[in-house]
Design an enzyme around this catalytic site. Structure first.
Site, short mmCIF file in Angstrom:
data_model
loop_
_atom_site.label_atom_id
_atom_site.label_comp_id
_atom_site.label_asym_id
_atom_site.label_seq_id
_atom_site.Cartn_x
_atom_site.Cartn_y
_atom_site.Cartn_z
N SER A 97 0.66 -1.34 0.39
CA SER A 97 0.17 0.03 0.24
C SER A 97 0.52 1.32 0.04
O SER A 97 2.64 1.04 0.66
CB SER A 97 -0.70 0.00 1.07
N1 SAM Z 1 -1.41 -5.13 4.26
C1 SAM Z 1 -0.31 -4.68 2.60
C2 SAM Z 1 0.85 -3.73 3.26
O1 SAM Z 1 1.41 -3.57 4.75
O2 SAM Z 1 0.74 -2.84 1.62
C3 SAM Z 1 -0.86 -4.53 1.91
C4 SAM Z 1 -1.75 -6.24 0.77
S1 SAM Z 1 -2.17 -6.28 -0.71
C5 SAM Z 1 -2.21 -4.07 -0.93
C6 SAM Z 1 -3.33 -6.77 0.04
C7 SAM Z 1 -3.49 -8.04 0.25
O3 SAM Z 1 -5.02 -8.77 0.53
C8 SAM Z 1 -3.03 -8.96 -1.51
O4 SAM Z 1 -1.91 -9.18 -0.34
C9 SAM Z 1 -3.82 -10.05 -1.26
O5 SAM Z 1 -3.17 -11.57 -1.39
C10 SAM Z 1 -4.00 -9.58 -0.27
N2 SAM Z 1 -5.58 -11.30 -0.09
C11 SAM Z 1 -7.06 -10.89 -0.93
N3 SAM Z 1 -7.87 -11.38 -0.47
C12 SAM Z 1 -7.84 -12.13 0.61
C13 SAM Z 1 -8.49 -12.65 1.63
N4 SAM Z 1 -10.04 -12.91 1.76
N5 SAM Z 1 -7.68 -12.98 2.74
C14 SAM Z 1 -6.82 -12.76 3.09
N6 SAM Z 1 -5.46 -11.79 2.55
C15 SAM Z 1 -6.47 -11.90 1.22
#
Ligand code: SAM
Length: 221
Positions: A63
């Protein structure tokens, strides 16, 4: 190299303060301390202090720093809180939250892509955050009942509507933040407060862009 990274980090935090994304000392101190480059791929580390989301692996992103600042500020985090994060990525946001809530608090963070879960765990261990962060591999739309209820829940992926299990796993008096919507032009960041057992209040914090939350109570694969 390390000195340049630290200077770039301080400059970015100053910019986020000036722009009004950071409004508290606790968020400022945490973002000044956590090395964002440690939560990125080797190829992208040089871009760590640009205020942008940057690609990780498996089509996912870290992010943008201003979004991490908004999430941390709007959650109104306090030391000792129990936190649930949906969407670990490489672990950066969890590290910032861990820094804010301190050793007496705990972050449980769920990632649905096993490879990312493993990398996040290594990153958090190397940087010393694994003592109060637990990384879980699974579908975060189900929450993590084992350690519920939580003071704060936040998602860094966007769902069609707030997943019911997350609402149920929030403490009364607790707060949940999640983007809602799939199309990049119609996502909104919602803040939900649990004011009674079955009583919730929702506030719209405005338009955002996140990757989809895929799972049982999210979008289909
Ligand atoms: N929190 C992260 C950071 O610190 O930069 C950002 C991560 S990214 C924007 C969003 C993440 O959500 C991705 O790695 C994706 O695989 C995960 N994701 C999507 N659907 C999900 C779910 N149902 N359960 C867990 N993770 C999920």
């Amino acid at each position: 190299m390390m000195m340049i990274m630290m200077k770039n980090r301080t400059d970015l935090v100053l910019k986020l303060l000036e722009m009004g994304y950071i409004t508290s000392d606790i968020v400022k101190d945490a973002m000044e301390k956590v090395p964002r480059e440690e939560f990125m791929t080797p190829e992208t580390k040089n871009y760590a202090y640009l205020d942008r989301p940057i690609p990780l692996e498996e089509g996912q992103t870290i992010s943008a720093p201003h979004m991490v600042a908004i999430i941390c500020e709007k959650l109104a985090l306090e030391r000792g809180m129990q936190i649930l994060e949906i969407g670990t990525g490489f672990g950066y946001n969890a590290a910032v939250v861990s820094e804010i809530i301190g050793p007496e608090g705990h972050v449980y963070t769920i990632e649905r892509i096993e490879k990312l879960k493993n990398i996040a765990e290594q990153n958090l261990k190397r940087t010393g955050y694994l003592d109060n962060v637990t990384v879980i591999y699974g579908d975060g739309t189900n929450g993590y009942k084992e350690k519920s209820p939580y003071d704060r829940i936040y998602a860094t992926a966007s769902a069609p509507k707030i997943p019911e299990p997350l609402k149920k796993q929030l403490k009364i008096g607790g707060r949940l933040l999640t983007p809602i919507g799939r199309d990049t032009s119609v996502q909104e960041l919602l803040c939900l407060s649990r004011v009674g057992h079955d009583d919730y209040k929702t506030y719209n914090l405005g338009g955002v862009v996140f990757v989809p939350m895929i799972g049982k109570h999210g979008w289909p694969e």
